[in-house]
Design a protein around this motif. Sequence first.
Motif, PDB file in Angstrom:
ATOM      1  N   SER A 196       7.300  18.109  13.936  1.00  0.00           N
ATOM      2  CA  SER A 196       6.278  17.659  13.021  1.00  0.00           C
ATOM      3  C   SER A 196       6.090  18.584  11.838  1.00  0.00           C
ATOM      4  CB  SER A 196       4.953  17.512  13.767  1.00  0.00           C
ATOM      5  OG  SER A 196       4.662  18.688  14.473  1.00  0.00           O
ATOM      6  N   LEU A 197       6.795  19.681  11.787  1.00  0.00           N
ATOM      7  CA  LEU A 197       6.731  20.607  10.673  1.00  0.00           C
ATOM      8  C   LEU A 197       8.069  20.599   9.946  1.00  0.00           C
ATOM      9  CD1 LEU A 197       4.853  22.809   9.381  1.00  0.00           C
ATOM     10  CD2 LEU A 197       6.223  24.467  10.667  1.00  0.00           C
ATOM     11  N   SER A 198       8.024  20.266   8.671  1.00  0.00           N
ATOM     12  CA  SER A 198       9.234  20.282   7.858  1.00  0.00           C
ATOM     13  C   SER A 198       9.299  21.611   7.117  1.00  0.00           C
ATOM     14  CB  SER A 198       9.217  19.125   6.858  1.00  0.00           C
ATOM     15  OG  SER A 198      10.269  19.253   5.929  1.00  0.00           O
ATOM     16  N   VAL A 199      10.466  22.220   7.078  1.00  0.00           N
ATOM     17  CA  VAL A 199      10.647  23.513   6.420  1.00  0.00           C
ATOM     18  C   VAL A 199      11.786  23.401   5.421  1.00  0.00           C
ATOM     19  CG1 VAL A 199      11.070  25.966   6.728  1.00  0.00           C
ATOM     20  CG2 VAL A 199       9.911  24.692   8.528  1.00  0.00           C
ATOM     21  N   GLN A 200      11.514  23.766   4.195  1.00  0.00           N
ATOM     22  CA  GLN A 200      12.528  23.745   3.143  1.00  0.00           C
ATOM     23  C   GLN A 200      12.507  25.033   2.345  1.00  0.00           C
ATOM     24  OE1 GLN A 200      14.861  21.554   2.711  1.00  0.00           O
ATOM     25  NE2 GLN A 200      14.147  20.122   4.288  1.00  0.00           N
ATOM     26  N   PRO A 201      13.633  25.700   2.166  1.00  0.00           N
ATOM     27  CA  PRO A 201      14.906  25.366   2.773  1.00  0.00           C
ATOM     28  C   PRO A 201      14.933  25.796   4.240  1.00  0.00           C
ATOM     29  CG  PRO A 201      15.133  27.375   1.546  1.00  0.00           C
ATOM     30  CD  PRO A 201      13.729  26.902   1.299  1.00  0.00           C
ATOM     31  N   VAL A 203      10.998  31.727  -1.511  1.00  0.00           N
ATOM     32  CA  VAL A 203       9.827  30.965  -1.096  1.00  0.00           C
ATOM     33  C   VAL A 203      10.264  29.854  -0.147  1.00  0.00           C
ATOM     34  CG1 VAL A 203       7.963  29.430  -1.836  1.00  0.00           C
ATOM     35  CG2 VAL A 203       8.525  31.469  -3.182  1.00  0.00           C
ATOM     36  N   VAL A 204       9.617  29.789   1.001  1.00  0.00           N
ATOM     37  CA  VAL A 204       9.861  28.725   1.978  1.00  0.00           C
ATOM     38  C   VAL A 204       8.628  27.826   2.004  1.00  0.00           C
ATOM     39  CG1 VAL A 204      10.209  28.204   4.424  1.00  0.00           C
ATOM     40  CG2 VAL A 204      11.393  30.142   3.383  1.00  0.00           C
ATOM     41  N   THR A 205       8.843  26.535   1.943  1.00  0.00           N
ATOM     42  CA  THR A 205       7.741  25.581   1.935  1.00  0.00           C
ATOM     43  C   THR A 205       7.671  24.859   3.276  1.00  0.00           C
ATOM     44  OG1 THR A 205       7.988  25.210  -0.436  1.00  0.00           O
ATOM     45  CG2 THR A 205       6.755  23.559   0.795  1.00  0.00           C
ATOM     46  N   VAL A 206       6.497  24.895   3.888  1.00  0.00           N
ATOM     47  CA  VAL A 206       6.286  24.194   5.150  1.00  0.00           C
ATOM     48  C   VAL A 206       5.369  22.997   4.891  1.00  0.00           C
ATOM     49  CG1 VAL A 206       6.672  26.198   6.612  1.00  0.00           C
ATOM     50  CG2 VAL A 206       4.391  25.778   5.724  1.00  0.00           C
ATOM     51  N   THR A 207       5.680  21.885   5.511  1.00  0.00           N
ATOM     52  CA  THR A 207       4.916  20.641   5.318  1.00  0.00           C
ATOM     53  C   THR A 207       4.614  20.008   6.664  1.00  0.00           C
ATOM     54  OG1 THR A 207       6.015  20.246   3.187  1.00  0.00           O
ATOM     55  CG2 THR A 207       4.910  18.370   4.219  1.00  0.00           C
ATOM     56  N   ASN A 208       3.382  19.614   6.838  1.00  0.00           N
ATOM     57  CA  ASN A 208       2.977  18.887   8.049  1.00  0.00           C
ATOM     58  C   ASN A 208       3.342  17.418   7.857  1.00  0.00           C
ATOM     59  OD1 ASN A 208       1.762  17.636  10.190  1.00  0.00           O
ATOM     60  ND2 ASN A 208      -0.291  18.476   9.816  1.00  0.00           N
ATOM     61  N   VAL A 209       4.351  16.969   8.573  1.00  0.00           N
ATOM     62  CA  VAL A 209       4.803  15.580   8.442  1.00  0.00           C
ATOM     63  C   VAL A 209       4.254  14.711   9.566  1.00  0.00           C
ATOM     64  CG1 VAL A 209       6.891  16.199   7.175  1.00  0.00           C
ATOM     65  CG2 VAL A 209       6.948  16.138   9.675  1.00  0.00           C
ATOM     66  N   SER A 210       3.299  15.246  10.332  1.00  0.00           N
ATOM     67  CA  SER A 210       2.674  14.451  11.390  1.00  0.00           C
ATOM     68  C   SER A 210       1.348  13.883  10.885  1.00  0.00           C
ATOM     69  CB  SER A 210       2.435  15.322  12.633  1.00  0.00           C
ATOM     70  OG  SER A 210       1.321  16.180  12.417  1.00  0.00           O
ATOM     71  N   GLN A 259      -1.466  14.633  12.451  1.00  0.00           N
ATOM     72  CA  GLN A 259      -2.458  15.498  13.076  1.00  0.00           C
ATOM     73  C   GLN A 259      -2.484  16.850  12.365  1.00  0.00           C
ATOM     74  OE1 GLN A 259      -1.952  15.800  17.383  1.00  0.00           O
ATOM     75  NE2 GLN A 259      -0.671  13.955  17.358  1.00  0.00           N
ATOM     76  N   GLU A 260      -3.615  17.534  12.515  1.00  0.00           N
ATOM     77  CA  GLU A 260      -3.677  18.902  11.998  1.00  0.00           C
ATOM     78  C   GLU A 260      -2.774  19.797  12.839  1.00  0.00           C
ATOM     79  OE1 GLU A 260      -7.496  21.108  10.739  1.00  0.00           O
ATOM     80  OE2 GLU A 260      -7.025  21.926  12.719  1.00  0.00           O
ATOM     81  N   LEU A 261      -2.068  20.703  12.188  1.00  0.00           N
ATOM     82  CA  LEU A 261      -1.157  21.609  12.889  1.00  0.00           C
ATOM     83  C   LEU A 261      -1.541  23.052  12.611  1.00  0.00           C
ATOM     84  CD1 LEU A 261       2.328  19.989  12.107  1.00  0.00           C
ATOM     85  CD2 LEU A 261       0.945  19.713  14.174  1.00  0.00           C
ATOM     86  N   ARG A 262      -1.398  23.887  13.627  1.00  0.00           N
ATOM     87  CA  ARG A 262      -1.614  25.325  13.491  1.00  0.00           C
ATOM     88  C   ARG A 262      -0.353  26.028  13.968  1.00  0.00           C
ATOM     89  NH1 ARG A 262      -6.247  27.107  16.928  1.00  0.00           N
ATOM     90  NH2 ARG A 262      -5.955  29.075  15.770  1.00  0.00           N
ATOM     91  N   TYR A 263       0.150  26.912  13.148  1.00  0.00           N
ATOM     92  CA  TYR A 263       1.394  27.613  13.468  1.00  0.00           C
ATOM     93  C   TYR A 263       1.235  29.113  13.295  1.00  0.00           C
ATOM     94  CZ  TYR A 263       4.681  23.759  14.132  1.00  0.00           C
ATOM     95  OH  TYR A 263       5.349  22.677  14.637  1.00  0.00           O
ATOM     96  N   ARG A 264       2.026  29.842  14.065  1.00  0.00           N
ATOM     97  CA  ARG A 264       2.172  31.290  13.913  1.00  0.00           C
ATOM     98  C   ARG A 264       3.618  31.562  13.511  1.00  0.00           C
ATOM     99  NH1 ARG A 264       1.329  32.777  18.855  1.00  0.00           N
ATOM    100  NH2 ARG A 264      -0.879  33.257  18.614  1.00  0.00           N
ATOM    101  N   ALA A 294      -3.359  20.425   7.270  1.00  0.00           N
ATOM    102  CA  ALA A 294      -3.820  19.053   7.528  1.00  0.00           C
ATOM    103  C   ALA A 294      -2.620  18.115   7.439  1.00  0.00           C
ATOM    104  CB  ALA A 294      -4.878  18.674   6.508  1.00  0.00           C
ATOM    105  N   ALA A 295      -2.780  16.905   7.946  1.00  0.00           N
ATOM    106  CA  ALA A 295      -1.689  15.923   7.890  1.00  0.00           C
ATOM    107  C   ALA A 295      -1.207  15.743   6.459  1.00  0.00           C
ATOM    108  CB  ALA A 295      -2.165  14.597   8.469  1.00  0.00           C
ATOM    109  N   GLY A 296       0.085  15.897   6.254  1.00  0.00           N
ATOM    110  CA  GLY A 296       0.661  15.727   4.923  1.00  0.00           C
ATOM    111  C   GLY A 296       0.554  16.933   4.015  1.00  0.00           C
ATOM    112  N   GLU A 297      -0.133  17.957   4.430  1.00  0.00           N
ATOM    113  CA  GLU A 297      -0.347  19.127   3.580  1.00  0.00           C
ATOM    114  C   GLU A 297       0.869  20.058   3.597  1.00  0.00           C
ATOM    115  OE1 GLU A 297      -3.662  22.703   2.904  1.00  0.00           O
ATOM    116  OE2 GLU A 297      -3.590  21.582   4.794  1.00  0.00           O
TER     117      GLU A 297
END
Length: 278
Positions: free
Chosen positions: A28-33, A48-55, A57-62, A100-103
């Motif tokens: 559910s987390l997209s990472v580019q590149p 710079v790495v961009t992470v996107t919540n593609v689910s 639901q709200e996601l929390r990551y470490r 948040a979702a889509g963020e």
Amino acid sequence: MTSFCIRRAGSAVLALCLLILSTPAAASLSVQPAFVELDLSKGRPAKVVTVTNVSDQELRYRAETVHFVYTAGGSFETVEPDAQSMASWIKFNPREFTLAAGESRSIRLTVVAPKNLDDGEYWAALRFEPLVGLVSKSEVTDGKSVAIEVRTNILVPIVGRKGDLVFQCSLTDLKAWRSDQGFAVVASVANTGNGRARVVGTCEVLDADGNPVADGPLGEDTILAGGERRFERLLAGDYPPGAYTVRVRCTSKNFKDVLAGQTGVRDEPPAGYDSGTP
């Protein structure tokens, strides 16, 4: 360079590409590149790495950095940092984040390598671990249900190179034996250079008169600097008893030398192999 590899390890899905990126991050987390390559000879390289919540639901990551290797059998393993590790050189922020979702948000990486670093390749991975797993529920009998929590770790490999790279491999072991299923061939290739190399192997079996009776690909994989890869292949078929010879050739776009070897075919597996096939 145009090849890549993806491997999976443990209970979590792992998306890992090494030579060129051509795969999206998993879960559910997209990472580019999803793959970062840096020139360590230019000060403090950054990315710079961009992470996107593609689910939905709200996601929390470490996030954290880890070192890794590939075993001779081709498995991915996180290991303690060694002389090739960049894990402690990578500075990044933030270490924890909520989306948040889509963020989306950006994570800036900066590599602070030691001075007087030897020429060669160094690597590590940025690992994103969810603080809360996704829960899947299934109804079972008698009104009971089963809930399964899944936590998917995503790793972004980071490879740094400095100076001139030496691409060099050697064929370190070759075994072959005949079983009820055909000819089993096992060949090991060690990377003795300081840059990763993509190795492609083929094999053929000759009878006592030198006539080819079987052939096929042995395998293809990327071998990290200082690493080793064991290729295994079964050339299936019903072959009569007799004297046979196996020839192996391994080539790479990264170096000109051809790794060649041959061995006689045994009538039984060598020590360490319980079955007649790899």
